[in-house]
Design an enzyme around this catalytic site. Structure first.
Site, PDB file in Angstrom:
ATOM      1  N   SER A  15       6.975 -10.325  -7.140  1.00 47.63           N
ATOM      2  CA  SER A  15       7.516  -9.175  -7.875  1.00 47.63           C
ATOM      3  C   SER A  15       8.698  -9.544  -8.771  1.00 47.63           C
ATOM      4  CB  SER A  15       7.897  -8.055  -6.904  1.00 47.63           C
ATOM      5  OG  SER A  15       6.727  -7.496  -6.373  1.00 47.63           O
ATOM      6  N   LYS A  62       7.707  -0.160   4.669  1.00 46.84           N
ATOM      7  CA  LYS A  62       7.361   1.006   3.842  1.00 46.84           C
ATOM      8  C   LYS A  62       7.544   2.329   4.596  1.00 46.84           C
ATOM      9  CE  LYS A  62       4.183  -1.545   0.892  1.00 46.84           C
ATOM     10  NZ  LYS A  62       2.863  -1.647   0.281  1.00 46.84           N
ATOM     11  N   ASP A  98       1.609   2.269  -4.933  1.00 47.92           N
ATOM     12  CA  ASP A  98       0.394   1.531  -4.535  1.00 47.92           C
ATOM     13  C   ASP A  98      -0.849   2.390  -4.801  1.00 47.92           C
ATOM     14  OD1 ASP A  98       1.724  -0.730  -3.539  1.00 47.92           O
ATOM     15  OD2 ASP A  98       2.020   0.206  -1.581  1.00 47.92           O
ATOM     16  N   GLY A 119     -11.176  -1.298   6.729  1.00 49.18           N
ATOM     17  CA  GLY A 119      -9.775  -1.413   7.138  1.00 49.18           C
ATOM     18  C   GLY A 119      -9.134  -0.047   7.267  1.00 49.18           C
ATOM     19  N   GLY A 121      -5.400   0.106   7.784  1.00 54.03           N
ATOM     20  CA  GLY A 121      -3.961  -0.168   7.840  1.00 54.03           C
ATOM     21  C   GLY A 121      -3.206   0.593   6.763  1.00 54.03           C
ATOM     22  N   GLY A 122      -1.991   0.125   6.447  1.00 56.10           N
ATOM     23  CA  GLY A 122      -1.126   0.815   5.487  1.00 56.10           C
ATOM     24  C   GLY A 122      -1.743   0.913   4.103  1.00 56.10           C
ATOM     25  N   TYR A 215      -5.728 -11.007  -3.395  1.00 50.60           N
ATOM     26  CA  TYR A 215      -5.783 -11.612  -4.726  1.00 50.60           C
ATOM     27  C   TYR A 215      -5.427 -13.091  -4.617  1.00 50.60           C
ATOM     28  CZ  TYR A 215      -0.872 -10.606  -4.067  1.00 50.60           C
ATOM     29  OH  TYR A 215       0.388 -10.530  -3.527  1.00 50.60           O
TER      30      TYR A 215
HETATM   31  P1  NDP Z   1      -2.161  -3.826   7.854  1.00 53.76           P
HETATM   32  O1  NDP Z   1      -1.659  -4.862   8.803  1.00 53.76           O
HETATM   33  O2  NDP Z   1      -1.494  -2.499   7.807  1.00 53.76           O
HETATM   34  O3  NDP Z   1      -3.735  -3.560   8.156  1.00 53.76           O
HETATM   35  C1  NDP Z   1      -4.613  -4.643   8.325  1.00 53.76           C
HETATM   36  C2  NDP Z   1      -6.036  -4.114   8.473  1.00 53.76           C
HETATM   37  O4  NDP Z   1      -6.903  -5.236   8.512  1.00 53.76           O
HETATM   38  C3  NDP Z   1      -6.285  -3.333   9.766  1.00 53.76           C
HETATM   39  O5  NDP Z   1      -7.247  -2.343   9.515  1.00 53.76           O
HETATM   40  C4  NDP Z   1      -6.846  -4.425  10.697  1.00 53.76           C
HETATM   41  O6  NDP Z   1      -7.663  -3.918  11.738  1.00 53.76           O
HETATM   42  C5  NDP Z   1      -7.703  -5.199   9.715  1.00 53.76           C
HETATM   43  N1  NDP Z   1      -7.949  -6.581  10.088  1.00 53.76           N
HETATM   44  C6  NDP Z   1      -7.047  -7.573  10.284  1.00 53.76           C
HETATM   45  N2  NDP Z   1      -7.663  -8.731  10.570  1.00 53.76           N
HETATM   46  C7  NDP Z   1      -8.996  -8.470  10.566  1.00 53.76           C
HETATM   47  C8  NDP Z   1     -10.157  -9.250  10.789  1.00 53.76           C
HETATM   48  N3  NDP Z   1     -10.088 -10.555  11.095  1.00 53.76           N
HETATM   49  N4  NDP Z   1     -11.375  -8.668  10.673  1.00 53.76           N
HETATM   50  C9  NDP Z   1     -11.460  -7.355  10.341  1.00 53.76           C
HETATM   51  N5  NDP Z   1     -10.401  -6.548  10.150  1.00 53.76           N
HETATM   52  C10 NDP Z   1      -9.185  -7.104  10.231  1.00 53.76           C
HETATM   53  O7  NDP Z   1      -2.155  -4.554   6.428  1.00 53.76           O
HETATM   54  P2  NDP Z   1      -2.036  -3.884   4.976  1.00 53.76           P
HETATM   55  O8  NDP Z   1      -2.880  -2.654   4.955  1.00 53.76           O
HETATM   56  O9  NDP Z   1      -0.631  -3.804   4.576  1.00 53.76           O
HETATM   57  O10 NDP Z   1      -2.709  -5.026   4.052  1.00 53.76           O
HETATM   58  C11 NDP Z   1      -4.081  -5.249   4.092  1.00 53.76           C
HETATM   59  C12 NDP Z   1      -4.520  -6.249   3.025  1.00 53.76           C
HETATM   60  O11 NDP Z   1      -4.258  -5.739   1.714  1.00 53.76           O
HETATM   61  C13 NDP Z   1      -3.800  -7.598   3.100  1.00 53.76           C
HETATM   62  O12 NDP Z   1      -4.761  -8.601   2.926  1.00 53.76           O
HETATM   63  C14 NDP Z   1      -2.825  -7.571   1.951  1.00 53.76           C
HETATM   64  O13 NDP Z   1      -2.607  -8.866   1.440  1.00 53.76           O
HETATM   65  C15 NDP Z   1      -3.562  -6.708   0.930  1.00 53.76           C
HETATM   66  N6  NDP Z   1      -2.669  -5.983   0.018  1.00 53.76           N
HETATM   67  C16 NDP Z   1      -2.837  -6.115  -1.333  1.00 53.76           C
HETATM   68  C17 NDP Z   1      -2.037  -5.421  -2.206  1.00 53.76           C
HETATM   69  C18 NDP Z   1      -2.211  -5.590  -3.682  1.00 53.76           C
HETATM   70  O14 NDP Z   1      -1.366  -5.104  -4.449  1.00 53.76           O
HETATM   71  N7  NDP Z   1      -3.266  -6.217  -4.146  1.00 53.76           N
HETATM   72  C19 NDP Z   1      -0.973  -4.502  -1.742  1.00 53.76           C
HETATM   73  C20 NDP Z   1      -0.891  -4.434  -0.294  1.00 53.76           C
HETATM   74  C21 NDP Z   1      -1.718  -5.160   0.543  1.00 53.76           C
HETATM   75  P3  NDP Z   1      -7.014  -3.277  13.102  1.00 53.76           P
HETATM   76  O15 NDP Z   1      -6.547  -1.910  12.723  1.00 53.76           O
HETATM   77  O16 NDP Z   1      -8.133  -3.265  14.051  1.00 53.76           O
HETATM   78  O17 NDP Z   1      -5.890  -4.210  13.482  1.00 53.76           O
END
Ligand code: NDP
Length: 270
Positions: A15, A62, A98, A119, A121-122, A215
């Site tokens: 950033s 966040k 985002d 997924g 997550g956040g 990315y």
């Molecule tokens: P979180 O930690 O909040 O969530 C991760 C998610 O991935 C959860 O749903 C988790 O499942 C799942 N997960 C993790 N490992 C595995 C696996 N081996 N197989 C299947 N599912 C898996 O992360 P974020 O939401 O913050 O980020 C997620 C992705 O998005 C990252 O790769 C990050 O780099 C990318 N990202 C990209 C951005 C951009 O601007 N391009 C901005 C923000 C993030 P469970 O709930 O079961 O643990």
């Protein structure tokens, strides 16, 4: 003027290069650096006492930022997390760029009516709120039931892998989605697929578009989409546009194509 990004870890963040390239392009007298924060509870205090005009907030702060802001603007209220702080009359206003950044990144994908979001997550929360705001149907597929309540409250269908396996073997699975998004971290630091191949393959085979939030590398998910000739994008534009939207909030200046490309170059050079 001072700007920063808070996170932990923060070393990898691109950033500063992206925003400083933008400031340079418009001759805006400002500097954007990175701040490693140990304790999320000190976020607002650090922001105020260091006289910072605007900031981005990344993993894992966040939700802390959301809880400490004086005013939450727009879709961030539904997401429950913010990535941008702006100082305004000694108050901290907070935004989530985002979500609109993601929508901007998929603008070239036409006629999206139903989406499979891998997924929960956040990032998935921000994407789901943004898509729901456009009346798009969303099905979540996650490896566990984490955050299920958030998504069902948002009126998304929610399956974990076991649910999907049962549905698939009973022949009850919907195979046709306009867009499949990988918002998991599978493939980021490993060679994992974001869902079991037994149903990921037929799902990808039938989709029109695929998008990966990751990315800078071709993940197994991206390779699979390519092998079926699906129109595919990685997460670079999502990162760029959340930055461009934050930049507009920081400076009050609407980004034209030249500024966007200057910020993209900053990102790529970093
Ligand atoms: P979180 O930690 O909040 O969530 C991760 C998610 O991935 C959860 O749903 C988790 O499942 C799942 N997960 C993790 N490992 C595995 C696996 N081996 N197989 C299947 N599912 C898996 O992360 P974020 O939401 O913050 O980020 C997620 C992705 O998005 C990252 O790769 C990050 O780099 C990318 N990202 C990209 C951005 C951009 O601007 N391009 C901005 C923000 C993030 P469970 O709930 O079961 O643990």
């Amino acid at each position: 003027m001072k700007f920063t990004i808070y996170g932990n870890p923060i070393q990898h963040s691109k950033s500063p290069q992206m925003h400083n390239a933008g400031f340079k392009h418009i001759n805006f007298d400002a500097i954007y650096d990175k701040t490693l924060l140990e304790d999320g509870n000190t976020l607002k205090e650090h922001f105020i006492s260091n006289h910072i005009q605007g900031a981005n907030i990344t993993v894992p702060f966040k939700e802390y930022a959301y809880n400490q802001a004086d005013e939450i603007i727009g879709l961030a209220n539904k997401i429950g997390a913010v990535n941008t702080f702006i100082k305004s009359d000694d108050k901290v206003k907070a935004y989530n760029t985002d979500a609109p950044g993601f929508l901007k990144a998929i603008e070239e994908f036409r006629d999206i009516k139903n989406v499979l979001l891998l997924g929960a997550g956040g990032t998935a929360k921000a994407i789901a709120v943004a898509l729901k705001d456009k009346n798009i149907d969303i099905t979540i597929l996650n490896r566990s039931k984490n955050n299920q309540e958030f998504f069902t409250n948002l009126k998304c269908k929610f399956y974990d892998w076991d649910d999907m396996r049962l549905l698939y073997s009973a022949g009850g699975i919907v195979l046709k989605y306009d867009l499949i998004i990988n918002s998991t971290s599978a493939g980021l630091k490993d060679d994992n697929y974001p869902a079991p191949l037994e149903f990921l393959k037929p799902l990808i085979e039938n989709t029109t578009y695929a998008f990966d939030c990751i990315y800078g590398k071709k993940t197994p998910f991206g390779q699979l989409a390519n092998s079926y000739n699906i129109k595919y994008k990685d997460g670079e534009d999502m990162l760029l546009y959340q930055g461009v939207l934050a930049f507009e909030l920081f400076t009050g200046i609407k980004a034209d194509d030249g500024l966007v490309e200057a910020m993209r170059s900053g990102l790529k050079e970093s």
